[in-house]
Write a protein that holds these residues in place. Structure first.
Motif, PDB file in Angstrom:
ATOM      1  N   PRO A   1      53.932  82.441  83.595  1.00  0.00           N
ATOM      2  CA  PRO A   1      54.443  82.231  84.950  1.00  0.00           C
ATOM      3  C   PRO A   1      54.596  80.738  85.272  1.00  0.00           C
ATOM      4  CG  PRO A   1      52.887  84.031  84.971  1.00  0.00           C
ATOM      5  CD  PRO A   1      52.880  83.471  83.572  1.00  0.00           C
ATOM      6  N   GLU A   2      55.718  80.404  85.864  1.00  0.00           N
ATOM      7  CA  GLU A   2      56.071  79.035  86.278  1.00  0.00           C
ATOM      8  C   GLU A   2      56.596  78.168  85.136  1.00  0.00           C
ATOM      9  OE1 GLU A   2      56.089  78.614  89.569  1.00  0.00           O
ATOM     10  OE2 GLU A   2      55.191  80.603  89.664  1.00  0.00           O
ATOM     11  N   ASP A   3      56.599  78.687  83.909  1.00  0.00           N
ATOM     12  CA  ASP A   3      57.178  77.915  82.808  1.00  0.00           C
ATOM     13  C   ASP A   3      58.702  77.869  82.955  1.00  0.00           C
ATOM     14  OD1 ASP A   3      54.818  77.266  81.649  1.00  0.00           O
ATOM     15  OD2 ASP A   3      54.943  78.712  80.007  1.00  0.00           O
ATOM     16  N   VAL A   4      59.256  76.728  82.618  1.00  0.00           N
ATOM     17  CA  VAL A   4      60.697  76.512  82.810  1.00  0.00           C
ATOM     18  C   VAL A   4      61.459  76.702  81.503  1.00  0.00           C
ATOM     19  CG1 VAL A   4      62.434  74.727  83.310  1.00  0.00           C
ATOM     20  CG2 VAL A   4      60.413  74.973  84.779  1.00  0.00           C
ATOM     21  N   ILE A   5      62.590  77.377  81.585  1.00  0.00           N
ATOM     22  CA  ILE A   5      63.475  77.515  80.435  1.00  0.00           C
ATOM     23  C   ILE A   5      64.884  77.068  80.823  1.00  0.00           C
ATOM     24  CG2 ILE A   5      63.762  80.008  80.933  1.00  0.00           C
ATOM     25  CD1 ILE A   5      64.203  80.328  77.846  1.00  0.00           C
ATOM     26  N   LEU A   6      65.455  76.192  80.004  1.00  0.00           N
ATOM     27  CA  LEU A   6      66.819  75.717  80.226  1.00  0.00           C
ATOM     28  C   LEU A   6      67.798  76.743  79.658  1.00  0.00           C
ATOM     29  CD1 LEU A   6      66.257  72.029  79.025  1.00  0.00           C
ATOM     30  CD2 LEU A   6      66.300  72.869  81.393  1.00  0.00           C
ATOM     31  N   ILE A   7      68.853  77.018  80.414  1.00  0.00           N
ATOM     32  CA  ILE A   7      69.813  78.041  80.000  1.00  0.00           C
ATOM     33  C   ILE A   7      71.228  77.550  80.271  1.00  0.00           C
ATOM     34  CG2 ILE A   7      70.569  80.438  80.384  1.00  0.00           C
ATOM     35  CD1 ILE A   7      67.765  81.186  81.112  1.00  0.00           C
ATOM     36  N   GLU A   8      72.125  77.785  79.352  1.00  0.00           N
ATOM     37  CA  GLU A   8      73.537  77.459  79.583  1.00  0.00           C
ATOM     38  C   GLU A   8      73.969  78.106  80.897  1.00  0.00           C
ATOM     39  OE1 GLU A   8      74.651  77.240  74.825  1.00  0.00           O
ATOM     40  OE2 GLU A   8      74.451  79.141  75.854  1.00  0.00           O
ATOM     41  N   GLU A   9      74.654  77.345  81.735  1.00  0.00           N
ATOM     42  CA  GLU A   9      74.894  77.812  83.117  1.00  0.00           C
ATOM     43  C   GLU A   9      75.615  79.159  83.185  1.00  0.00           C
ATOM     44  OE1 GLU A   9      77.756  75.740  85.539  1.00  0.00           O
ATOM     45  OE2 GLU A   9      78.559  74.667  83.804  1.00  0.00           O
ATOM     46  N   PHE A  10      76.512  79.413  82.232  1.00  0.00           N
ATOM     47  CA  PHE A  10      77.083  80.762  82.090  1.00  0.00           C
ATOM     48  C   PHE A  10      76.504  81.349  80.821  1.00  0.00           C
ATOM     49  CE2 PHE A  10      80.308  78.227  84.340  1.00  0.00           C
ATOM     50  CZ  PHE A  10      80.442  78.985  85.505  1.00  0.00           C
ATOM     51  N   THR A  11      75.960  82.547  80.922  1.00  0.00           N
ATOM     52  CA  THR A  11      75.188  83.056  79.794  1.00  0.00           C
ATOM     53  C   THR A  11      75.143  84.578  79.799  1.00  0.00           C
ATOM     54  OG1 THR A  11      73.091  82.714  78.603  1.00  0.00           O
ATOM     55  CG2 THR A  11      72.928  83.088  80.969  1.00  0.00           C
ATOM     56  N   PHE A  12      74.435  85.130  78.819  1.00  0.00           N
ATOM     57  CA  PHE A  12      74.185  86.558  78.749  1.00  0.00           C
ATOM     58  C   PHE A  12      73.089  86.872  79.775  1.00  0.00           C
ATOM     59  CE2 PHE A  12      71.815  90.107  76.616  1.00  0.00           C
ATOM     60  CZ  PHE A  12      72.814  91.050  76.674  1.00  0.00           C
ATOM     61  N   THR A  13      73.532  87.241  80.994  1.00  0.00           N
ATOM     62  CA  THR A  13      72.586  87.290  82.118  1.00  0.00           C
ATOM     63  C   THR A  13      71.432  88.293  81.994  1.00  0.00           C
ATOM     64  OG1 THR A  13      74.266  88.591  83.267  1.00  0.00           O
ATOM     65  CG2 THR A  13      74.052  86.273  83.904  1.00  0.00           C
ATOM     66  N   PRO A  14      71.539  89.367  81.213  1.00  0.00           N
ATOM     67  CA  PRO A  14      70.348  90.221  81.079  1.00  0.00           C
ATOM     68  C   PRO A  14      69.099  89.454  80.620  1.00  0.00           C
ATOM     69  CG  PRO A  14      72.251  91.400  80.264  1.00  0.00           C
ATOM     70  CD  PRO A  14      72.714  89.996  80.587  1.00  0.00           C
ATOM     71  N   PHE A  15      69.320  88.344  79.909  1.00  0.00           N
ATOM     72  CA  PHE A  15      68.169  87.534  79.491  1.00  0.00           C
ATOM     73  C   PHE A  15      67.406  86.979  80.695  1.00  0.00           C
ATOM     74  CE2 PHE A  15      66.403  83.356  78.025  1.00  0.00           C
ATOM     75  CZ  PHE A  15      65.409  83.874  77.218  1.00  0.00           C
ATOM     76  N   LEU A  16      68.100  86.747  81.809  1.00  0.00           N
ATOM     77  CA  LEU A  16      67.430  86.230  83.009  1.00  0.00           C
ATOM     78  C   LEU A  16      66.357  87.203  83.501  1.00  0.00           C
ATOM     79  CD1 LEU A  16      70.533  84.870  84.963  1.00  0.00           C
ATOM     80  CD2 LEU A  16      68.907  83.561  83.562  1.00  0.00           C
TER      81      LEU A  16
END
Lengths: 511, 511
Positions: A174-189
């Protein structure tokens, strides 16, 4: 211990598993001698004689769409014998499928260590995966994307979706940050959220010739993290679809990846490399013809040397990279089968999660995939030859769709652009709205237009990590040539799409 | 809304899912008309023409061990034609398998709504499961364990382990309490822990004629909860393996279940009913013979009416019961396939979890199970006839193992007792230690003895929720007749087991 162990989530690191059938391993009484052939009254597993299936015959094709393609002398049917890359001249390829069977049989029992039989494949099994398939995944990665260090392992998953969820669990508290390409495979969110992680979008450059991630933006973001995000922890991971990015279709070169990896090293984060269709490395667009050209067909060695883009694994020396693979796109999605390649400590964390949450992957799928690869294709290189046949079929489809778009009024009038993808199954169609247009409102209206013209597309904004962050450069749609039933459908789909756009623009961006 | 909705965990209730390919559903512009035949450029799924498998032939047996059993005129081979329950006289059974095929073919395309074809089974699919198999699960439950209310649903899972994890997630928030039979299928404890729940053991009565759960203990525990557990919340659920309990083999009668359900109603908790092998309802022990007796074979109607113990579902009027089913024990474990039966609101919570965490179950397994049941067995009743053949084979195995034990010195000297199970695949072997013996130390030593004699068993204590709570009545081992390769192995296994115990007792409980 690798540096990656510091990045494993506390939750994952705290998990341990043991099974109630495990016997004692220490404290043997003096004089104890183990029986050489113990009988099992402990494992609650049915004898394979209870299984209603005695054997399975798989009736296989030699190339995609074998049953529906119109064949010519230059067809895919001949490729395994005459495949060539030097301008259409036939040469003997370096590799032949070892067994060119039409039907393979999966027996109840086999002694071949490369095969999985019914008795094993339909029985309870280790969460790591069945041995022959696990061996294949390692051999395959050694041949295609050999990691830059030794302590890596693989583990079978229930497909890429499962692999992604396991990667999120393995890294994020919890609270850990992950960088993600702004457009992405959203189910991963959803996986990130489920682990309690916080996704932070990274800008993409969406235009022809771009490699996706905005490296300057990323570098600046990391350098000034505590100023830009004073309330957030430093990033623990980057999630990237580096080849044939979803939804943009963009691909990072190996030089680009090296720079990103340097940042990972400098700022100590892991890289989750999601690569469901990167093996479909595509040649540049060319006008499609009714027969598939032999000069676009490669040998396996040529493919690996000059066409397949290297994975982040290959530049990874410290076990930072978690690579998510799947059999969905190259074999079939319904298998729910894939694998993860990562440092052995990460694999251990994933294995413990699997033992508790998802359990073993489908043995049915494992035995089918493994035995088709071994019995039909003859192992790693034969499987790569199948992939080359997939690749050429996808390249043709991509060409047909793009050609339909290039011939359109909307394209000629520059209402739209497309990005010719170097890999995968997605094309970004960029809409050139006049400056000052309210993108999102117009894009929404355009989707209704498409529905009236009879074509489904995905608005880029639907795949944004943060719609507000990305609103300014969401003027694109994701197209795919994967599901169409025929060239005609792709031609017609492209026509409906561009006719709708032309109509929309000619009406002053109104429905 | 049912009362069960109050019991759904906050975490599960908060989950929502939506997919980026979903188009807009409201705000259509004036004059919008949907195209009757839209073309898909949006779904990132490969056309089934890319799948290397064109069709699958499954070569099936008519009864368990068909290839290895010695057949006689009274064999299982004849049962589908002459099955009878009235003292060995052959009668025409009320149901014949509709299609008695040896080999069934799964085609790439079919129009039969009861079947799953390759194009569908190997494609992406809904997390709830493929329609024909989902329909089967509903028909099957209607025929075998019709719930006492209407708003129930089913959802396909990756086997019982997955089902249990999903049930735990659907009910338990951190600090929520779940009651569990003190000896149980311990992997479930990991699921409880993963959800943040707290397991509290409930006493079992482990002796012949018992029904497992100590009802008096349970009633008292609930009545005096706040005194006994002042620091804990009131229980939110009870987890029970009510038929052929693991590890004790005990079975609750329907009258007993009604009393437990009354408690659930009174104290407002859910019941997770785990039933992996309850369909293997066994006749009482009889001396085994070399051929299987027809008078132990039932018609489907007789079986359902008089032998299969009713599920908690059948007395459930409020949707309190979550029933976990699996195809592992009746078809094959490697399928990783099962289903959950529960109130539709619970199924919705499970579905949302599946969409995020586990994704769809193996389509390969779904199409194989569904099509075998439909094409080979002809649907629900044909499948039940297969189960009856499983049952009679298990009954025979149980008889062989118990007979081996009953003939032993250890049994005759009353060092041990066994509980003849009314269902399932487990037998509790109780060791009659002299009063005052340090159970746990001696049991541990005995396991080494078994290892030397060459037989594997599970000590009951390995399956305790709380080893301290259960230490006083853990003087038993779990035996199973499921994995043995032959009658001879069961006879020899029973012999080694009882010889080891006799040796141990004769040496004054020393190695």
């Amino acid at each position: 211990m690798s540096e990656i162990t510091n990045l494993i989530s506390k939750r994952a690191a705290a998990r341990t598993t043991s099974h109630f059938t495990t016997g004692p391993t220490d404290g043997a009484p003096v004089g104890f001698k183990a029986h050489p052939n113990p009988l099992p009254l402990h494992w609650g597993m049915p004898n394979n004689g209870f299984f209603p299936i005695d054997s399975i015959d798989l009736n296989l094709v030699d190339y995609p769409f074998q049953k529906s393609l119109q064949l010519t002398n230059n067809s895919l049917e001949n490729l395994s014998l005459t495949g060539s890359s030097n301008g259409g001249q036939s040469v003997t390829p370096p590799l032949q499928p070892t067994k060119n069977l039409k039907t393979i049989r999966i027996e109840r029992h086999t002694t071949d260590p490369d095969l999985i039989d019914i008795a094993t494949g339909l029985q309870y099994a280790n969460v790591e995966g069945l041995k022959p398939l696990l061996n294949f995944t390692r051999d395959f990665i050694n041949r295609t994307h050999k990691p830059g260090y030794d302590d890596w392992e693989t583990i079978i998953t229930n497909g890429a979706g499962d692999g992604l969820n396991k990667a999120a669990d393995a890294l994020l508290d919890p609270e850990d940050v992950i960088l993600i390409e702004e457009f992405t495979f959203t189910p991963f969110l959803q996986n990130v959220k489920n682990a309690g992680g916080i996704p932070v979008p990274v800008k993409l450059t969406i235009k022809s010739g771009s490699q996706g991630l905005d490296l300057e933006y990323l570098t600046d973001l990391l350098e000034n993290w505590s100023t830009i995000h004073p309330d957030k922890k430093k990033p623990k991971a980057l999630y990237t679809i580096a080849t044939g990015q979803n939804p943009t279709g963009l691909t990072q070169t190996v030089e680009f990846r090296k720079k990103v990896y340097e940042l990972a090293d400098k700022y100590d984060f892991a890289i989750i490399e999601d690569d469901p269709y990167g093996y479909l490395a595509l040649p540049p667009y060319q006008t499609p013809s009714s027969t598939i050209k032999l000069d676009t067909f490669l040998t396996v060695d040529e493919y690996l040397k000059d066409h397949l883009v290297p994975s982040y694994l290959e530049i990874d020396t410290k076990g930072r990279v978690i690579r998510i693979e799947t059999f969905s796109k190259l074999f079939a999605p319904g298998l729910r089968l894939g694998f993860i390649v990562a440092h052995k400590e990460v694999i251990k964390a994933v294995s413990n999660y699997s033992a508790i949450v998802t359990r073993t992957s489908s043995g049915t799928s494992q035995l089918i995939v493994n035995n088709v690869i071994q019995q039909k294709f003859g192992g790693v290189d034969g499987w790569l030859q199948w992939i080359l046949k997939m690749r050429i079929t996808y390249a043709h489809r991509r060409d047909v769709l793009l050609n339909s778009i290039y011939k359109s009024e909307a394209y000629k009038k520059k209402f739209i652009e497309v990005i010719d993808p170097k890999a995968g199954m997605f094309v970004a169609l960029i809409v050139n709205f006049p400056e000052g247009t309210d993108f999102l409102a117009k894009l929404k209206l355009l989707v209704w237009k498409f529905a009236e013209y009879g074509v489904g597309v995905v608005p880029g904004i639907n795949m944004a990590v943060d719609k507000k962050f990305s609103a300014e450069h969401a003027n694109f749609f994701r197209l795919t040539y994967a599901p169409a039933n025929s060239d005609d459908e792709l031609i017609e789909g492209g026509k409906r799409l561009t006719d709708a756009i032309n109509d929309f623009f000619e009406k002053g961006l109104e429905f």
